[in-house]
Design a protein around this motif. Structure first.
Motif, mmCIF file in Angstrom:
data_model
loop_
_atom_site.group_PDB
_atom_site.id
_atom_site.type_symbol
_atom_site.label_atom_id
_atom_site.label_comp_id
_atom_site.label_asym_id
_atom_site.label_seq_id
_atom_site.Cartn_x
_atom_site.Cartn_y
_atom_site.Cartn_z
ATOM 1 N N ALA A 121 0.942 -1.328 0.032
ATOM 2 C CA ALA A 121 0.192 -0.183 0.114
ATOM 3 C C ALA A 121 0.672 1.237 0.249
ATOM 4 C CB ALA A 121 -1.016 0.008 1.126
ATOM 5 N N ASP A 122 0.142 2.282 -0.290
ATOM 6 C CA ASP A 122 0.947 3.766 -0.297
ATOM 7 C C ASP A 122 0.951 4.183 1.048
ATOM 8 O OD1 ASP A 122 2.092 5.917 -0.787
ATOM 9 O OD2 ASP A 122 0.703 6.582 -2.454
ATOM 10 N N PHE A 171 -1.864 -3.252 6.053
ATOM 11 C CA PHE A 171 -2.132 -1.740 6.100
ATOM 12 C C PHE A 171 -3.593 -1.407 6.430
ATOM 13 C CE2 PHE A 171 1.838 -1.594 3.900
ATOM 14 C CZ PHE A 171 2.807 -1.022 4.625
ATOM 15 N N LEU A 172 -3.803 -0.444 7.261
ATOM 16 C CA LEU A 172 -5.189 0.015 7.524
ATOM 17 C C LEU A 172 -5.092 1.284 8.224
ATOM 18 C CD1 LEU A 172 -6.496 -2.136 10.812
ATOM 19 C CD2 LEU A 172 -4.369 -1.722 9.973
ATOM 20 N N ASP A 173 -6.294 2.102 8.126
ATOM 21 C CA ASP A 173 -6.264 3.360 8.824
ATOM 22 C C ASP A 173 -7.131 3.223 10.091
ATOM 23 O OD1 ASP A 173 -6.420 5.987 9.447
ATOM 24 O OD2 ASP A 173 -7.107 6.766 7.693
ATOM 25 N N ILE A 174 -6.601 3.122 11.164
ATOM 26 C CA ILE A 174 -7.431 2.658 12.190
ATOM 27 C C ILE A 174 -8.201 3.975 12.890
ATOM 28 C CG2 ILE A 174 -5.992 0.960 13.122
ATOM 29 C CD1 ILE A 174 -4.668 2.865 15.285
ATOM 30 N N ASP A 175 -7.982 5.227 12.306
ATOM 31 C CA ASP A 175 -8.525 6.444 13.017
ATOM 32 C C ASP A 175 -9.173 7.323 11.929
ATOM 33 O OD1 ASP A 175 -6.182 7.153 12.448
ATOM 34 O OD2 ASP A 175 -5.718 8.247 14.235
ATOM 35 N N ASN A 176 -9.066 6.910 10.582
ATOM 36 C CA ASN A 176 -9.313 7.584 9.449
ATOM 37 C C ASN A 176 -8.887 9.015 9.439
ATOM 38 O OD1 ASN A 176 -11.238 5.630 8.613
ATOM 39 N ND2 ASN A 176 -12.979 6.304 9.939
ATOM 40 N N ASP A 177 -7.575 8.977 9.707
ATOM 41 C CA ASP A 177 -6.815 10.358 9.630
ATOM 42 C C ASP A 177 -6.013 10.384 8.221
ATOM 43 O OD1 ASP A 177 -4.850 8.367 10.016
ATOM 44 O OD2 ASP A 177 -3.723 9.826 11.386
ATOM 45 N N GLY A 178 -6.363 9.470 7.378
ATOM 46 C CA GLY A 178 -5.537 9.609 5.867
ATOM 47 C C GLY A 178 -4.197 9.001 5.865
ATOM 48 N N ASN A 179 -3.686 8.595 7.096
ATOM 49 C CA ASN A 179 -2.574 7.843 7.122
ATOM 50 C C ASN A 179 -2.732 6.205 7.366
ATOM 51 O OD1 ASN A 179 -0.793 10.171 6.664
ATOM 52 N ND2 ASN A 179 -1.274 10.537 8.532
ATOM 53 N N LEU A 180 -2.095 5.350 6.833
ATOM 54 C CA LEU A 180 -2.160 4.197 6.814
ATOM 55 C C LEU A 180 -1.278 3.654 7.766
ATOM 56 C CD1 LEU A 180 -2.540 2.595 3.207
ATOM 57 C CD2 LEU A 180 -4.064 2.490 4.774
ATOM 58 N N ASP A 181 -1.943 2.829 9.010
ATOM 59 C CA ASP A 181 -1.231 2.187 9.951
ATOM 60 C C ASP A 181 -0.896 0.752 9.759
ATOM 61 O OD1 ASP A 181 -1.824 4.673 11.662
ATOM 62 O OD2 ASP A 181 -4.164 3.947 11.356
ATOM 63 N N LEU A 182 -0.369 0.108 10.622
ATOM 64 C CA LEU A 182 0.574 -1.135 10.055
ATOM 65 C C LEU A 182 0.012 -2.262 11.209
ATOM 66 C CD1 LEU A 182 2.218 -2.940 8.231
ATOM 67 C CD2 LEU A 182 4.091 -2.122 9.486
ATOM 68 N N PHE A 183 -0.967 -3.078 11.024
ATOM 69 C CA PHE A 183 -1.064 -4.440 11.895
ATOM 70 C C PHE A 183 -0.025 -5.605 11.380
ATOM 71 C CE2 PHE A 183 -3.125 -8.302 13.080
ATOM 72 C CZ PHE A 183 -3.430 -7.948 14.573
ATOM 73 N N VAL A 184 0.698 -6.081 12.631
ATOM 74 C CA VAL A 184 1.352 -7.305 12.106
ATOM 75 C C VAL A 184 0.851 -8.405 13.104
ATOM 76 C CG1 VAL A 184 3.804 -8.017 12.150
ATOM 77 C CG2 VAL A 184 3.501 -5.361 11.732
ATOM 78 N N GLY A 185 0.752 -9.347 12.303
ATOM 79 C CA GLY A 185 0.168 -10.571 12.827
ATOM 80 C C GLY A 185 1.497 -11.569 13.084
ATOM 81 N N SER A 475 -4.240 4.665 -0.781
ATOM 82 C CA SER A 475 -4.690 3.557 -1.567
ATOM 83 C C SER A 475 -6.092 3.324 -1.298
ATOM 84 C CB SER A 475 -3.799 2.627 -0.752
ATOM 85 O OG SER A 475 -2.605 2.545 -1.316
ATOM 86 N N ALA A 476 -6.747 4.242 -0.684
ATOM 87 C CA ALA A 476 -8.293 4.075 -0.441
ATOM 88 C C ALA A 476 -8.685 2.926 0.374
ATOM 89 C CB ALA A 476 -9.118 4.107 -1.815
ATOM 90 N N VAL A 477 -7.873 2.219 1.212
ATOM 91 C CA VAL A 477 -8.110 1.012 1.928
ATOM 92 C C VAL A 477 -9.411 1.324 2.985
ATOM 93 C CG1 VAL A 477 -7.377 -0.457 3.765
ATOM 94 C CG2 VAL A 477 -5.699 0.147 1.954
ATOM 95 N N GLY A 478 -10.348 0.842 2.891
ATOM 96 C CA GLY A 478 -11.367 1.012 3.717
ATOM 97 C C GLY A 478 -12.622 1.570 2.925
#
Length: 549
Positions: A121-122, A171-185, A475-478
């Motif tokens: 993702a970007d 990659f996901l945006d957990i608070d909709n601030d426009g920046n992609l956060d990162l979840f690592v399993g 990347s418009a994730v979500g």
């Protein structure tokens, strides 16, 4: 991978006399594609957990030319094994016409770590798609320089995540601030010495996931300046731990923020519910996805999310260990509660004797409902001597959605490519040749990967969407899309991750059946209440839709 014997017979649920012929068809395009990749697990037949879990595949448009490129994750030598030419991950640039060029060295993506999975993702919203690689050991973030090369920015970004046994990453945006956060399993606290101590008494299976402690997952907050902050503890993610394998994040409860589902191997699954600010509470038992209908924690491997029954809500599919029915969790209402409908849908009935890994929920025949591709294969080369109803190498499976809440096995009708036997792991699903239907890339153990061209030749129509964020993440994730055509609706969501240790689906493909036009298309961006609305659209085209300022 709950390791116990199973005694079920394998029956193909395919009645050629009563059912109409399937139009789902695949051609083996591996040789023509020039993707030559062989996954190397680096093992010595000690069956260490790291060598049997295999790896995924990452499909993304690396150079912005509108063609989906392929990144193949590879292993490395394990203790007791020397490999003269160290294996590396491989990167293949799509040149069009389903033909690829190996571009690993020139791109700077020649990774020699022990890879497990990857996502793309970007993350810095500069217009170029970046790559994050999950390893057995520290992970790696590769920044896309925009000139065909990538740079390792892991240390600067602060996302190595220690020295863990990595699993799926998103990659996901957990608070909709426009920046992609990162979840690592993360999977397990694996130890070679402990394995060697347990192995002599572990018969007929090697030490498994229940012999090691699960490792907590991690969550990194995007600071918007190229760096991340570790908020695993403060966000609530570290309050629980499970042996994570498959992860998918989406707005399951339709409240405007992204939730996280984690499939756990032999322990109850996890479901992190977002409060809208990026704080999470684990609610898997409450929402109905912790276990199967009988209360059993299965050997969850891969996961995917899609609207299977056309009600506008994303459902969950989870692949499992042998002798365990794949779980289908139907999202039953907007509050995000699920019902286990695995038995009634019959989606996993025919692959139950096998170990199932990768899964893709895709409309292969473009008829407007979601089909499924399932990757199969045991991890023991001598599996048949222990479990006569399965084997190390078995065919994968395509399940056709019959539109009446039941799936049927269409593998035999889908062509010789689906009769190929291998021990498969990750699968990726994207339109590799830009002809409107979704093709398949499969990672196999001990043999070459497979590229399957979707050779659908019917008259069903389609629409593809490339969504580009401005205020939301690039990347418009979500983002969600709702298509209304011919009296029915198709619901899609831009989801990162998916399947088994894999990423695919940056271009949304909607099958439309026999309609000649789309009445209305609505795009719901993650940080907006009012959708973008387009009316009276033509079919059989790809649209790039940019979020309004």
């Amino acid at each position: 991978m709950i390791m116990k014997a199973g005694m079920l017979c394998f029956v193909w649920a395919l009645n050629l006399c009563d059912d109409p012929p399937s139009v789902i068809s695949f051609r083996d395009a591996t040789k023509d594609s020039q993707i030559a990749f062989r996954y190397e697990n680096g093992g010595t037949d000690q069956y260490y957990l790291v060598e049997i879990v295999g790896a995924g595949v990452c499909l993304f448009d690396a150079d912005g030319d509108g063609l989906i490129d392929v990144y193949m994750v590879n292993g490395a030598a394990l203790p007791g094994r020397t490999i003269e030419v160290p294996p590396s991950d491989q990167f293949f640039l799509n040149r069009g016409g389903l033909k690829f060029t190996e571009h690993t060295e020139a791109s700077g993506l020649k990774e020699h770590n022990y890879g497990v999975g990857a996502t793309a993702a970007d993350f810095d919203n500069d217009g170029f798609v970046d790559l994050y690689i999950s390893n057995f050991g520290p992970k790696v973030l590769m920044h896309n320089n925009g000139d065909g090369t990538f740079s390792d920015v892991t240390a600067v970004a602060g996302v190595a995540d220690g020295d863990e046994f990595g699993a799926v990453v998103i990659f996901l945006d957990i608070d909709n601030d426009g920046n992609l956060d990162l979840f690592v399993g993360n999977y397990l606290d694996f130890d070679f010495k402990r394995h060697d101590e347990l192995a002599p008494k572990s018969i007929p299976y090697p030490p498994g996931p229940r012999d090691f402690r699960p490792t907590p997952d991690s969550l990194f907050y995007n600071n918007g300046d190229g760096t991340f902050s570790d908020i695993s503890q403060s966000s609530g993610i570290r309050k629980t731990a499970g042996p994570s394998m498959g992860v998918v994040a989406a707005d399951f409860d339709m409240d405007g923020d992204v939730d996280i589902f984690v499939g756990c191997d032999g322990e109850p699954n996890l479901y992190y519910q977002n409060d809208g600010t990026g704080k999470f509470t684990e609610e898997a038992l409450l929402v109905g996805v912790a276990t199967d209908l009988r209360g059993r924690a299965n050997g969850s491997m891969g996961v995917d999310a899609a609207d299977i029954n056309g009600d506008g809500l994303l459902d969950l599919v989870v692949t499992n260990y042998m002798d365990q029915l794949m779980e289908v969790f139907r999202n039953s209402k907007p509050g995000g509660f699920f019902d286990d409908v695995s038995s009634t849908l019959k989606l996993g009935k025919d692959v139950k004797p096998h170990v199932n890994w990768g899964v893709g929920l895709v409309d292969f025949d473009l008829d407007g409902d979601i089909d499924a591709y399932i990757c199969n294969g045991h991890f023991l080369k001598h599996a048949k001597s222990i479990e006569p109803n399965t084997d190390y190498a078995v065919p994968n499976c395509v399940m056709e959605n019959m539109g009446n809440k039941v799936f049927r096995n269409a593998s035999r009708q889908a062509g010789p490519a689906l009769q190929h036997s291998a021990s498969s792991r990750g699968g990726g699903f994207d339109d590799l040749d830009n002809d409107g239907d979704v093709d398949v890339v499969v990672v196999n153990c001990d043999t070459n990967s497979q590229v399957l061209e979707n050779s659908y030749s019917g008259t069903n129509k389609w629409l593809q969407l490339k969504l580009v964020g401005r205020k939301c993440n690039r990347s418009a994730v979500g983002a969600k899309a709702v298509l209304s055509a011919g009296g029915r609706k198709v619901f899609l969501e831009q989801v990162n991750g998916r399947g088994y240790q894999s990423y695919f689906g940056s271009v949304l493909t909607a099958g439309l059946g026999n309609v000649e036009k789309i009445d209305t298309l609505q795009i719901y961006w993650p940080n907006r209440r009012e959708p973008t609305i387009l009316n009276e659209l033509g079919v059989n085209q790809r649209l790039t839709i940019v979020e309004p300022e």
